[in-house]
Design a protein around this motif. Structure first.
Motif, PDB file in Angstrom:
ATOM      1  N   GLY A  59       0.835  -1.194   0.000  1.00 28.77           N
ATOM      2  CA  GLY A  59       0.000   0.000   0.000  1.00 28.77           C
ATOM      3  C   GLY A  59       0.865   1.237   0.000  1.00 28.77           C
ATOM      4  N   MET A  60       0.213   2.382   0.094  1.00 30.25           N
ATOM      5  CA  MET A  60       0.900   3.665   0.140  1.00 30.25           C
ATOM      6  C   MET A  60       0.366   4.436   1.348  1.00 30.25           C
ATOM      7  SD  MET A  60       2.593   3.483  -2.746  1.00 30.25           S
ATOM      8  CE  MET A  60       3.193   5.078  -3.134  1.00 30.25           C
ATOM      9  N   ARG A  61       1.288   5.125   2.049  1.00 30.68           N
ATOM     10  CA  ARG A  61       0.851   6.030   3.114  1.00 30.68           C
ATOM     11  C   ARG A  61       1.144   7.444   2.635  1.00 30.68           C
ATOM     12  NH1 ARG A  61       3.409   4.811   8.213  1.00 30.68           N
ATOM     13  NH2 ARG A  61       5.223   5.848   7.346  1.00 30.68           N
ATOM     14  N   LEU A  62       0.108   8.268   2.660  1.00 34.55           N
ATOM     15  CA  LEU A  62       0.236   9.660   2.272  1.00 34.55           C
ATOM     16  C   LEU A  62       0.190  10.503   3.537  1.00 34.55           C
ATOM     17  CD1 LEU A  62      -2.449   9.649  -0.561  1.00 34.55           C
ATOM     18  CD2 LEU A  62      -0.073   8.945  -0.701  1.00 34.55           C
ATOM     19  N   GLU A  63       1.082  11.447   3.642  1.00 36.41           N
ATOM     20  CA  GLU A  63       1.078  12.382   4.762  1.00 36.41           C
ATOM     21  C   GLU A  63       0.987  13.784   4.182  1.00 36.41           C
ATOM     22  OE1 GLU A  63       3.570  10.277   8.253  1.00 36.41           O
ATOM     23  OE2 GLU A  63       4.767  10.975   6.543  1.00 36.41           O
ATOM     24  N   ILE A  64      -0.035  14.511   4.634  1.00 38.18           N
ATOM     25  CA  ILE A  64      -0.310  15.831   4.091  1.00 38.18           C
ATOM     26  C   ILE A  64      -0.490  16.793   5.261  1.00 38.18           C
ATOM     27  CG2 ILE A  64      -1.792  17.151   2.545  1.00 38.18           C
ATOM     28  CD1 ILE A  64      -2.898  14.283   1.653  1.00 38.18           C
ATOM     29  N   ALA A  65       0.439  17.723   5.428  1.00 40.74           N
ATOM     30  CA  ALA A  65       0.330  18.737   6.476  1.00 40.74           C
ATOM     31  C   ALA A  65      -0.433  19.921   5.891  1.00 40.74           C
ATOM     32  CB  ALA A  65       1.711  19.159   6.951  1.00 40.74           C
ATOM     33  N   VAL A  66      -1.482  20.352   6.590  1.00 39.95           N
ATOM     34  CA  VAL A  66      -2.311  21.450   6.094  1.00 39.95           C
ATOM     35  C   VAL A  66      -2.673  22.412   7.215  1.00 39.95           C
ATOM     36  CG1 VAL A  66      -3.327  20.126   4.186  1.00 39.95           C
ATOM     37  CG2 VAL A  66      -4.461  20.151   6.403  1.00 39.95           C
ATOM     38  N   ASN A  67      -2.966  23.637   6.814  1.00 44.89           N
ATOM     39  CA  ASN A  67      -3.549  24.611   7.725  1.00 44.89           C
ATOM     40  C   ASN A  67      -5.013  24.242   7.913  1.00 44.89           C
ATOM     41  OD1 ASN A  67      -1.201  26.344   7.874  1.00 44.89           O
ATOM     42  ND2 ASN A  67      -1.666  26.873   5.751  1.00 44.89           N
ATOM     43  N   GLU A  68      -5.592  24.689   9.001  1.00 43.01           N
ATOM     44  CA  GLU A  68      -6.975  24.315   9.324  1.00 43.01           C
ATOM     45  C   GLU A  68      -7.953  24.578   8.175  1.00 43.01           C
ATOM     46  OE1 GLU A  68     -10.010  23.647  12.669  1.00 43.01           O
ATOM     47  OE2 GLU A  68      -7.952  24.155  13.094  1.00 43.01           O
ATOM     48  N   ASN A  69      -7.784  25.679   7.448  1.00 40.08           N
ATOM     49  CA  ASN A  69      -8.734  25.987   6.378  1.00 40.08           C
ATOM     50  C   ASN A  69      -8.589  25.065   5.168  1.00 40.08           C
ATOM     51  OD1 ASN A  69      -6.255  27.294   5.958  1.00 40.08           O
ATOM     52  ND2 ASN A  69      -7.170  28.780   4.581  1.00 40.08           N
ATOM     53  N   PHE A  70      -7.558  24.223   5.130  1.00 42.99           N
ATOM     54  CA  PHE A  70      -7.396  23.268   4.035  1.00 42.99           C
ATOM     55  C   PHE A  70      -7.819  21.849   4.438  1.00 42.99           C
ATOM     56  CE2 PHE A  70      -5.009  26.513   1.912  1.00 42.99           C
ATOM     57  CZ  PHE A  70      -5.133  26.207   0.571  1.00 42.99           C
ATOM     58  N   VAL A  71      -8.226  21.647   5.681  1.00 40.30           N
ATOM     59  CA  VAL A  71      -8.603  20.294   6.120  1.00 40.30           C
ATOM     60  C   VAL A  71      -9.801  19.791   5.321  1.00 40.30           C
ATOM     61  CG1 VAL A  71      -9.476  18.892   8.035  1.00 40.30           C
ATOM     62  CG2 VAL A  71      -7.627  20.531   8.426  1.00 40.30           C
ATOM     63  N   ARG A  72     -10.869  20.542   5.305  1.00 38.38           N
ATOM     64  CA  ARG A  72     -12.079  20.085   4.610  1.00 38.38           C
ATOM     65  C   ARG A  72     -11.845  19.867   3.108  1.00 38.38           C
ATOM     66  NH1 ARG A  72     -17.475  21.923   6.380  1.00 38.38           N
ATOM     67  NH2 ARG A  72     -18.581  20.054   5.810  1.00 38.38           N
ATOM     68  N   PRO A  73     -11.238  20.820   2.373  1.00 41.64           N
ATOM     69  CA  PRO A  73     -10.992  20.573   0.950  1.00 41.64           C
ATOM     70  C   PRO A  73     -10.098  19.353   0.705  1.00 41.64           C
ATOM     71  CG  PRO A  73     -10.688  22.901   1.440  1.00 41.64           C
ATOM     72  CD  PRO A  73     -10.871  22.195   2.744  1.00 41.64           C
ATOM     73  N   THR A  74      -9.121  19.146   1.575  1.00 40.32           N
ATOM     74  CA  THR A  74      -8.225  17.995   1.416  1.00 40.32           C
ATOM     75  C   THR A  74      -8.989  16.693   1.632  1.00 40.32           C
ATOM     76  OG1 THR A  74      -6.331  19.316   2.133  1.00 40.32           O
ATOM     77  CG2 THR A  74      -6.094  16.911   2.230  1.00 40.32           C
ATOM     78  N   LEU A  75      -9.808  16.643   2.678  1.00 41.87           N
ATOM     79  CA  LEU A  75     -10.605  15.437   2.940  1.00 41.87           C
ATOM     80  C   LEU A  75     -11.590  15.177   1.804  1.00 41.87           C
ATOM     81  CD1 LEU A  75     -11.312  15.763   6.768  1.00 41.87           C
ATOM     82  CD2 LEU A  75      -9.707  14.217   5.622  1.00 41.87           C
ATOM     83  N   GLU A  76     -12.225  16.223   1.306  1.00 44.40           N
ATOM     84  CA  GLU A  76     -13.166  16.053   0.197  1.00 44.40           C
ATOM     85  C   GLU A  76     -12.453  15.544  -1.057  1.00 44.40           C
ATOM     86  OE1 GLU A  76     -15.083  19.871   0.023  1.00 44.40           O
ATOM     87  OE2 GLU A  76     -16.430  19.377   1.694  1.00 44.40           O
ATOM     88  N   ALA A  77     -11.240  16.035  -1.304  1.00 35.09           N
ATOM     89  CA  ALA A  77     -10.462  15.558  -2.454  1.00 35.09           C
ATOM     90  C   ALA A  77     -10.120  14.084  -2.292  1.00 35.09           C
ATOM     91  CB  ALA A  77      -9.191  16.396  -2.603  1.00 35.09           C
ATOM     92  N   LEU A  78      -9.726  13.683  -1.082  1.00 33.56           N
ATOM     93  CA  LEU A  78      -9.423  12.276  -0.825  1.00 33.56           C
ATOM     94  C   LEU A  78     -10.662  11.407  -1.017  1.00 33.56           C
ATOM     95  CD1 LEU A  78      -7.077  12.656   2.256  1.00 33.56           C
ATOM     96  CD2 LEU A  78      -6.414  11.876  -0.023  1.00 33.56           C
ATOM     97  N   TYR A  79     -11.809  11.871  -0.508  1.00 32.95           N
ATOM     98  CA  TYR A  79     -13.053  11.111  -0.683  1.00 32.95           C
ATOM     99  C   TYR A  79     -13.361  10.915  -2.164  1.00 32.95           C
ATOM    100  CZ  TYR A  79     -14.257  11.912   4.267  1.00 32.95           C
ATOM    101  OH  TYR A  79     -14.261  11.951   5.632  1.00 32.95           O
ATOM    102  N   ARG A  80     -13.243  11.990  -2.952  1.00 27.74           N
ATOM    103  CA  ARG A  80     -13.537  11.880  -4.391  1.00 27.74           C
ATOM    104  C   ARG A  80     -12.606  10.874  -5.068  1.00 27.74           C
ATOM    105  NH1 ARG A  80     -14.100  17.445  -3.932  1.00 27.74           N
ATOM    106  NH2 ARG A  80     -11.989  17.806  -4.747  1.00 27.74           N
TER     107      ARG A  80
END
Length: 113
Positions: A59-80
């Motif tokens: 598998g692959m492990r992705l680590e993405i450090a984000v500012n709070e305002n990027f949490v939701r867009p990042t999660l939505e991108a992962l879901y898509r």
């Protein structure tokens, strides 16, 4: 800003199949998340056989450090990117991140991301 003078930071970790990486990168680019760390991993899960057997798979492990305002867009991108995961192999974890430091410039916190 938090009491330390830094806004809240999060570390998003995702465990995905290798073949999903391209889709994840495309979706993250759409929400302007361009930095991530990708590691090859071996995933162990409880097997279907009798007793406590474990099956392994790459598998692959992705680590993405984000500012709070990027949490939701990042999660939505992962879901898509991962919504077609019919084998239910993908996982996403959101962790607090106390600080981030960019070595070259000395920037800390949100500016380092």
């Amino acid at each position: 800003l938090t009491p330390s003078g830094r806004s809240k930071l999060k570390l998003i970790q995702a465990v995905v199949d290798s073949d999903a990486l391209h889709l994840v990168q495309q979706e993250l680019n759409r929400v302007e998340v361009f930095r991530l760390t990708v590691s090859d991993i071996q995933v162990y899960e409880r097997g279907d056989g009798p007793g406590m057997t474990f099956d392994s798979r790459p598998g692959m492990r992705l680590e993405i450090a984000v500012n709070e305002n990027f949490v939701r867009p990042t999660l939505e991108a992962l879901y898509r990117a991962l919504e077609g995961d019919e084998k239910d192999r993908s996982r996403i974890y959101v962790l607090p991140l106390k600080d981030a430091i960019r070595i070259r410039t000395g920037e800390r916190g949100p500016e380092a991301i």
